[in-house]
Write a protein that holds these residues in place. Structure first.
Motif, PDB file in Angstrom:
ATOM      1  N   SER A  83      36.273  57.121  33.408  1.00 47.80           N
ATOM      2  CA  SER A  83      37.771  57.389  34.153  1.00 47.80           C
ATOM      3  C   SER A  83      38.539  58.279  34.510  1.00 47.80           C
ATOM      4  O   SER A  83      39.431  58.402  35.538  1.00 47.80           O
ATOM      5  CB  SER A  83      38.374  55.986  33.067  1.00 47.80           C
ATOM      6  N   ARG A 106      37.362  52.542  28.568  1.00 46.98           N
ATOM      7  CA  ARG A 106      38.197  51.856  28.059  1.00 46.98           C
ATOM      8  C   ARG A 106      39.039  50.715  29.056  1.00 46.98           C
ATOM      9  O   ARG A 106      39.360  49.852  29.670  1.00 46.98           O
ATOM     10  CB  ARG A 106      39.339  52.139  27.066  1.00 46.98           C
ATOM     11  N   THR A 107      39.460  51.266  30.296  1.00 47.29           N
ATOM     12  CA  THR A 107      40.595  51.202  31.750  1.00 47.29           C
ATOM     13  C   THR A 107      39.697  50.387  32.815  1.00 47.29           C
ATOM     14  O   THR A 107      39.664  51.662  33.806  1.00 47.29           O
ATOM     15  CB  THR A 107      41.150  52.345  31.591  1.00 47.29           C
ATOM     16  N   TYR A 223      38.702  66.305  14.986  1.00 52.97           N
ATOM     17  CA  TYR A 223      37.459  66.624  16.033  1.00 52.97           C
ATOM     18  C   TYR A 223      36.014  67.319  16.317  1.00 52.97           C
ATOM     19  O   TYR A 223      35.487  66.579  16.827  1.00 52.97           O
ATOM     20  CB  TYR A 223      37.952  67.005  17.265  1.00 52.97           C
TER      21      TYR A 223
HETATM   22  N1  LIG Z   1      38.698  69.111  28.672  1.00 48.39           N
HETATM   23  C1  LIG Z   1      38.845  70.626  27.617  1.00 48.39           C
HETATM   24  O1  LIG Z   1      39.459  71.490  27.004  1.00 48.39           O
HETATM   25  C2  LIG Z   1      37.508  70.133  26.937  1.00 48.39           C
HETATM   26  C3  LIG Z   1      36.899  69.356  26.901  1.00 48.39           C
HETATM   27  N2  LIG Z   1      35.252  68.922  26.142  1.00 48.39           N
HETATM   28  C4  LIG Z   1      34.352  67.451  26.095  1.00 48.39           C
HETATM   29  O2  LIG Z   1      34.201  67.202  27.747  1.00 48.39           O
HETATM   30  C5  LIG Z   1      34.309  65.372  27.603  1.00 48.39           C
HETATM   31  C6  LIG Z   1      35.188  64.969  28.483  1.00 48.39           C
HETATM   32  O3  LIG Z   1      36.957  66.002  28.381  1.00 48.39           O
HETATM   33  P1  LIG Z   1      37.812  65.616  28.573  1.00 48.39           P
HETATM   34  O4  LIG Z   1      37.294  65.414  30.641  1.00 48.39           O
HETATM   35  O5  LIG Z   1      38.728  66.333  28.657  1.00 48.39           O
HETATM   36  O6  LIG Z   1      38.538  64.150  28.186  1.00 48.39           O
HETATM   37  P2  LIG Z   1      39.134  63.369  29.275  1.00 48.39           P
HETATM   38  O7  LIG Z   1      40.274  62.824  27.950  1.00 48.39           O
HETATM   39  O8  LIG Z   1      40.027  63.231  30.501  1.00 48.39           O
HETATM   40  O9  LIG Z   1      38.566  61.635  29.329  1.00 48.39           O
HETATM   41  C7  LIG Z   1      37.842  61.234  28.821  1.00 48.39           C
HETATM   42  C8  LIG Z   1      37.827  59.640  28.561  1.00 48.39           C
HETATM   43  O10 LIG Z   1      36.536  58.871  27.566  1.00 48.39           O
HETATM   44  C9  LIG Z   1      37.330  57.829  27.605  1.00 48.39           C
HETATM   45  N3  LIG Z   1      37.579  57.277  26.699  1.00 48.39           N
HETATM   46  C10 LIG Z   1      38.771  57.615  25.665  1.00 48.39           C
HETATM   47  N4  LIG Z   1      38.266  56.648  24.448  1.00 48.39           N
HETATM   48  C11 LIG Z   1      37.300  56.141  25.250  1.00 48.39           C
HETATM   49  C12 LIG Z   1      36.677  54.762  23.675  1.00 48.39           C
HETATM   50  N5  LIG Z   1      37.061  54.367  22.275  1.00 48.39           N
HETATM   51  N6  LIG Z   1      35.744  54.586  24.150  1.00 48.39           N
HETATM   52  C13 LIG Z   1      34.972  54.863  25.569  1.00 48.39           C
HETATM   53  N7  LIG Z   1      35.643  55.982  26.329  1.00 48.39           N
HETATM   54  C14 LIG Z   1      37.144  56.320  25.435  1.00 48.39           C
HETATM   55  C15 LIG Z   1      38.710  57.705  29.021  1.00 48.39           C
HETATM   56  O11 LIG Z   1      38.699  56.837  29.689  1.00 48.39           O
HETATM   57  P3  LIG Z   1      39.788  55.278  28.609  1.00 48.39           P
HETATM   58  O12 LIG Z   1      40.758  55.867  28.210  1.00 48.39           O
HETATM   59  O13 LIG Z   1      39.938  54.953  29.721  1.00 48.39           O
HETATM   60  O14 LIG Z   1      38.553  54.662  28.099  1.00 48.39           O
HETATM   61  C16 LIG Z   1      37.860  59.002  29.958  1.00 48.39           C
HETATM   62  O15 LIG Z   1      37.412  58.141  30.376  1.00 48.39           O
HETATM   63  C17 LIG Z   1      34.386  65.571  26.026  1.00 48.39           C
HETATM   64  O16 LIG Z   1      32.980  64.890  25.264  1.00 48.39           O
HETATM   65  C18 LIG Z   1      35.609  66.536  25.290  1.00 48.39           C
HETATM   66  O17 LIG Z   1      34.328  66.451  24.579  1.00 48.39           O
HETATM   67  C19 LIG Z   1      34.946  69.927  25.474  1.00 48.39           C
HETATM   68  C20 LIG Z   1      35.518  71.070  24.952  1.00 48.39           C
HETATM   69  C21 LIG Z   1      36.725  71.251  26.303  1.00 48.39           C
END
Ligand SMILES: NC(=O)C1=CN([C@@H]2O[C@H](COP(=O)(O)OP(=O)(O)OC[C@H]3O[C@@H](n4cnc5c(N)ncnc54)[C@H](OP(=O)(O)O)[C@@H]3O)[C@@H](O)[C@H]2O)C=CC1
Ligand SMILES: C[C@H](CCC(=O)O)[C@H]1CC[C@H]2[C@@H]3C(=O)C[C@@H]4C[C@H](O)CC[C@]4(C)[C@H]3CC[C@]12C
Length: 333
Positions: A83, A106-107, A223
């Protein structure tokens, strides 16, 4: 040791005389021998190391396969956590390449917008399912939906994460338990559900992880635990798939700091540089999965070099990592 000497005396065996080489050497001789030993060691090292490095470089160069966007045309792909952030960008890249996408988060409102844009960009089809991955039934239902929509699955991109604070560990074990369910157990549940259809298609599993899933970074203990768990589980599962000649690839994507909205909100006050672009990161993840790579490191130098240091100088790496953060800006909550 005494027992051994006693038994020999008891049996009247001839006492062994100490070998001349065990006698102390004169100092000059000792140094000369030490120098010769050093020369021999360096010679051997060069004779072994240079060819080895040459072979590794040749392997890296010649094994470099070229990615083509057509590889994803018509492919059936699940992207979780799509999302926003990196997941959203992966959905858009896949759409441009003409893949079928099923995205989750979720959204619902955000997912609807992403699906609409995916169709605009050229997705073969685009659907969403919303809900929290705390619910293992949802994790399984997403794969069932893919089977019903497409009759199969080619790529499973496990990307979602739960809320992550960036601060000293506060002792909240319940938060850790919940994060393990969202960030780790739901990945396992989806994999268990998807493996039968991925075996049919010879598909791929992409597991999005982090530098914090390979080395110790402060302020992300819960985490980090979930990301280390992913490495352990999926690296072991990959071994089993190879042993059983099952043609399903597992790519562990090790990411450094990426400039997503959430990350920038969470860590901009401690990071000395902005994160890497999420669009490029998303594309590199898809490429690594399409090429069935074992691991992806992105940004390459920022992630790969600490991993090389990790095993040779762990204390130096710990100090280097702390020095890259404005730790004085992190106040216990
Ligand atoms: N950004 C960074 O610096 C880094 C990111 N990563 C990894 O990259 C991946 C993406 O990160 P990033 O894009 O920054 O994360 P974001 O926080 O931007 O996105 C997280 C996503 O997960 C969804 N989400 C959150 N909670 C839940 C839940 N309980 N169940 C299902 N979906 C959920 C959110 O949507 P919604 O809230 O609508 O549910 C959203 O779509 C992750 O695995 C992260 O560990 C790794 C290293 C660095
Ligand atoms: C600070 C780390 C980089 C250290 C270095 O380059 O030496 C970052 C590497 C991984 C980042 C965390 C991560 O994996 C994603 C989380 C995403 C959440 O949305 C919030 C932020 C993260 C905890 C993020 C924080 C910076 C890193 C630890």
């Amino acid at each position: 040791m005494i027992k051994t000497e006693q038994s020999m005396k008891d049996r009247n065996l001839p006492q062994l005389q100490p070998h001349p080489s065990s006698q102390p050497w004169p100092l000059q001789t000792h140094r000369a021998v030490e120098h010769v030993s050093e020369e021999i060691r360096m010679g051997l090292l060069l004779k072994i190391l240079v060819p080895f490095v040459g072979l590794v470089l040749a392997f890296c160069f010649y094994s470099k396969e070229d990615f083509k966007p057509e590889m994803l045309k018509g492919k059936r792909v699940i992207v979780t956590g799509a999302s926003t952030g990196i997941g959203e960008q992966m959905a858009y890249h896949l759409a441009r390449m003409g893949a079928h996408v099923l995205i989750t988060a979720r959204t619902e409102a955000k997912l609807q917008k992403v699906v609409t844009w995916c169709l605009e960009l050229g997705a073969a089809s685009a659907h969403y399912m919303y809900g929290s991955m705390e619910d293992m039934a949802l994790a399984e239902d997403v794969v069932k939906e893919a089977k019903q929509l497409w009759g199969g699955l080619d790529m499973l991109i496990l990307n979602h994460i739960g809320y992550t604070y960036f601060n000293y560990f506060d002792g909240d074990v319940e938060h850790l338990r919940k994060l393990l369910e969202i960030n780790f157990l739901s990945y396992v549940a989806m994999t268990v559900s998807a493996l039968p259809v991925l075996k049919e298609s010879g598909g791929s599993i992409l597991v999005v992880s982090s530098t914090a899933g390979k080395v110790g970074i402060p302020f992300v203990a819960p985490y980090s635990a979930t990301k280390f768990a992913l490495d352990g589980f999926f690296s072991s599962l990959r071994q089993e798939l190879i042993i059983e000649n099952i043609n399903v690839s597992i790519t562990l994507c090790i990411l450094g700091h990426i400039a997503t909205e959430t990350a920038e909100k969470t860590v901009s006050h401690v990071m000395q540089k902005p994160g890497a672009p999420k669009e490029e990161c998303a594309l590199e993840i898809i490429k690594s999965g399409a090429l069935r790579k074992r691991e992806l490191y992105y940004p390459y130098a920022a992630v790969r070099i600490p991993l090389l240091i990790r095993d040779w100088a762990p204390e130096f790496l710990d100090s280097f990592t702390r020095n890259r953060l404005n730790v004085e800006n992190v106040k216990r909550s």
